[in-house]
Scaffold this motif. Structure first.
Motif, PDB file in Angstrom:
ATOM      1  N   ARG A   1      75.740 -25.505   9.791  1.00 24.54           N
ATOM      2  CA  ARG A   1      76.116 -25.604   8.386  1.00 24.54           C
ATOM      3  C   ARG A   1      75.492 -24.476   7.571  1.00 24.54           C
ATOM      4  N   PHE A   2      74.265 -24.137   7.885  1.00 24.87           N
ATOM      5  CA  PHE A   2      73.584 -23.049   7.184  1.00 24.87           C
ATOM      6  C   PHE A   2      74.294 -21.725   7.458  1.00 24.87           C
ATOM      7  N   GLN A   3      74.653 -21.478   8.706  1.00 24.96           N
ATOM      8  CA  GLN A   3      75.367 -20.256   9.056  1.00 24.96           C
ATOM      9  C   GLN A   3      76.737 -20.214   8.374  1.00 24.96           C
ATOM     10  N   HIS A   4      77.394 -21.359   8.290  1.00 28.36           N
ATOM     11  CA  HIS A   4      78.706 -21.425   7.645  1.00 28.36           C
ATOM     12  C   HIS A   4      78.593 -21.113   6.153  1.00 28.36           C
ATOM     13  N   ALA A   5      77.548 -21.604   5.530  1.00 26.00           N
ATOM     14  CA  ALA A   5      77.349 -21.379   4.097  1.00 26.00           C
ATOM     15  C   ALA A   5      77.043 -19.915   3.793  1.00 26.00           C
ATOM     16  N   THR A   6      76.400 -19.233   4.731  1.00 26.64           N
ATOM     17  CA  THR A   6      76.057 -17.833   4.518  1.00 26.64           C
ATOM     18  C   THR A   6      77.070 -16.885   5.168  1.00 26.64           C
ATOM     19  N   ALA A   7      78.200 -17.435   5.590  1.00 25.64           N
ATOM     20  CA  ALA A   7      79.310 -16.668   6.184  1.00 25.64           C
ATOM     21  C   ALA A   7      78.899 -15.910   7.447  1.00 25.64           C
ATOM     22  N   GLN A   8      78.034 -16.505   8.242  1.00 20.73           N
ATOM     23  CA  GLN A   8      77.603 -15.885   9.499  1.00 20.73           C
ATOM     24  C   GLN A   8      78.152 -16.620  10.720  1.00 20.73           C
ATOM     25  N   LEU A   9      78.856 -17.722  10.491  1.00 19.13           N
ATOM     26  CA  LEU A   9      79.351 -18.531  11.602  1.00 19.13           C
ATOM     27  C   LEU A   9      80.661 -17.953  12.120  1.00 19.13           C
ATOM     28  N   GLU A  10      80.713 -17.668  13.427  1.00 20.95           N
ATOM     29  CA  GLU A  10      81.916 -17.109  14.026  1.00 20.95           C
ATOM     30  C   GLU A  10      82.844 -18.198  14.552  1.00 20.95           C
ATOM     31  N   ASN A  11      82.284 -19.214  15.193  1.00 15.69           N
ATOM     32  CA  ASN A  11      83.091 -20.275  15.777  1.00 15.69           C
ATOM     33  C   ASN A  11      82.975 -21.526  14.905  1.00 15.69           C
ATOM     34  N   THR A  12      83.892 -21.689  13.970  1.00 19.79           N
ATOM     35  CA  THR A  12      83.827 -22.814  13.043  1.00 19.79           C
ATOM     36  C   THR A  12      84.184 -24.142  13.705  1.00 19.79           C
ATOM     37  N   GLN A  13      84.823 -24.108  14.858  1.00 13.47           N
ATOM     38  CA  GLN A  13      85.187 -25.337  15.564  1.00 13.47           C
ATOM     39  C   GLN A  13      83.988 -26.016  16.204  1.00 13.47           C
ATOM     40  N   ARG A  14      82.864 -25.350  16.238  1.00 17.09           N
ATOM     41  CA  ARG A  14      81.654 -25.946  16.815  1.00 17.09           C
ATOM     42  C   ARG A  14      81.113 -27.069  15.926  1.00 17.09           C
ATOM     43  N   ILE A  15      81.317 -26.972  14.599  1.00 11.58           N
ATOM     44  CA  ILE A  15      80.806 -27.996  13.677  1.00 11.58           C
ATOM     45  C   ILE A  15      81.416 -29.366  13.969  1.00 11.58           C
ATOM     46  N   PRO A  16      82.749 -29.518  14.014  1.00 12.53           N
ATOM     47  CA  PRO A  16      83.289 -30.848  14.323  1.00 12.53           C
ATOM     48  C   PRO A  16      82.957 -31.315  15.742  1.00 12.53           C
ATOM     49  N   ALA A  17      82.797 -30.380  16.671  1.00 11.45           N
ATOM     50  CA  ALA A  17      82.439 -30.756  18.039  1.00 11.45           C
ATOM     51  C   ALA A  17      81.042 -31.378  18.081  1.00 11.45           C
ATOM     52  N   VAL A  18      80.109 -30.784  17.358  1.00 13.86           N
ATOM     53  CA  VAL A  18      78.741 -31.307  17.314  1.00 13.86           C
ATOM     54  C   VAL A  18      78.713 -32.658  16.599  1.00 13.86           C
ATOM     55  N   LYS A  19      79.507 -32.793  15.536  1.00 15.00           N
ATOM     56  CA  LYS A  19      79.581 -34.075  14.830  1.00 15.00           C
ATOM     57  C   LYS A  19      80.073 -35.177  15.753  1.00 15.00           C
ATOM     58  N   LYS A  20      81.037 -34.866  16.602  1.00 22.91           N
ATOM     59  CA  LYS A  20      81.575 -35.863  17.540  1.00 22.91           C
ATOM     60  C   LYS A  20      80.540 -36.258  18.586  1.00 22.91           C
ATOM     61  N   VAL A  21      79.760 -35.296  19.048  1.00 22.52           N
ATOM     62  CA  VAL A  21      78.708 -35.605  20.021  1.00 22.52           C
ATOM     63  C   VAL A  21      77.658 -36.500  19.378  1.00 22.52           C
ATOM     64  N   ILE A  22      77.298 -36.209  18.137  1.00 27.57           N
ATOM     65  CA  ILE A  22      76.328 -37.051  17.420  1.00 27.57           C
ATOM     66  C   ILE A  22      76.874 -38.470  17.285  1.00 27.57           C
ATOM     67  N   ALA A  23      78.142 -38.596  16.949  1.00 35.47           N
ATOM     68  CA  ALA A  23      78.761 -39.917  16.815  1.00 35.47           C
ATOM     69  C   ALA A  23      78.768 -40.649  18.148  1.00 35.47           C
ATOM     70  N   ARG A  24      79.027 -39.934  19.247  1.00 39.59           N
ATOM     71  CA  ARG A  24      79.014 -40.566  20.575  1.00 39.59           C
ATOM     72  C   ARG A  24      77.616 -41.085  20.911  1.00 39.59           C
ATOM     73  N   ILE A  25      76.610 -40.286  20.618  1.00 39.18           N
ATOM     74  CA  ILE A  25      75.234 -40.694  20.904  1.00 39.18           C
ATOM     75  C   ILE A  25      74.879 -41.935  20.090  1.00 39.18           C
TER      76      ILE A  25
END
Length: 64
Positions: free
Chosen positions: A29-53
């Motif tokens: 999220r920090f990288q996304h806010a500072t426009a340094q994130l290249e793979n934006t699809q990683r955010i929802p993927a990590v959210k799903k893993v957190i939800a699974r856990i």
């Protein structure tokens, strides 16, 4: 990380993974806010893993 891998972990490892993925989500999220994130699809993927856990932890808590 799929559900099968998550279910194979014990409670302590599950808690450690949860902390790890929450830190990763914060960093993404920090990288996304500072426009340094290249793979934006990683955010929802990590959210799903957190939800699974969290789901597996809750199921174990209820004894399912």
């Amino acid at each position: 990380m799929n559900t099968k891998d998550i279910r194979a972990l014990d409670a302590a490892e599950l808690s450690a993974k949860l902390v790890e993925f929450r830190k990763e989500l914060f960093n993404l999220r920090f990288q996304h806010a500072t426009a340094q994130l290249e793979n934006t699809q990683r955010i929802p993927a990590v959210k799903k893993v957190i939800a699974r856990i969290l789901t597996v932890q809750r199921q174990r808590e209820l004894g399912a």
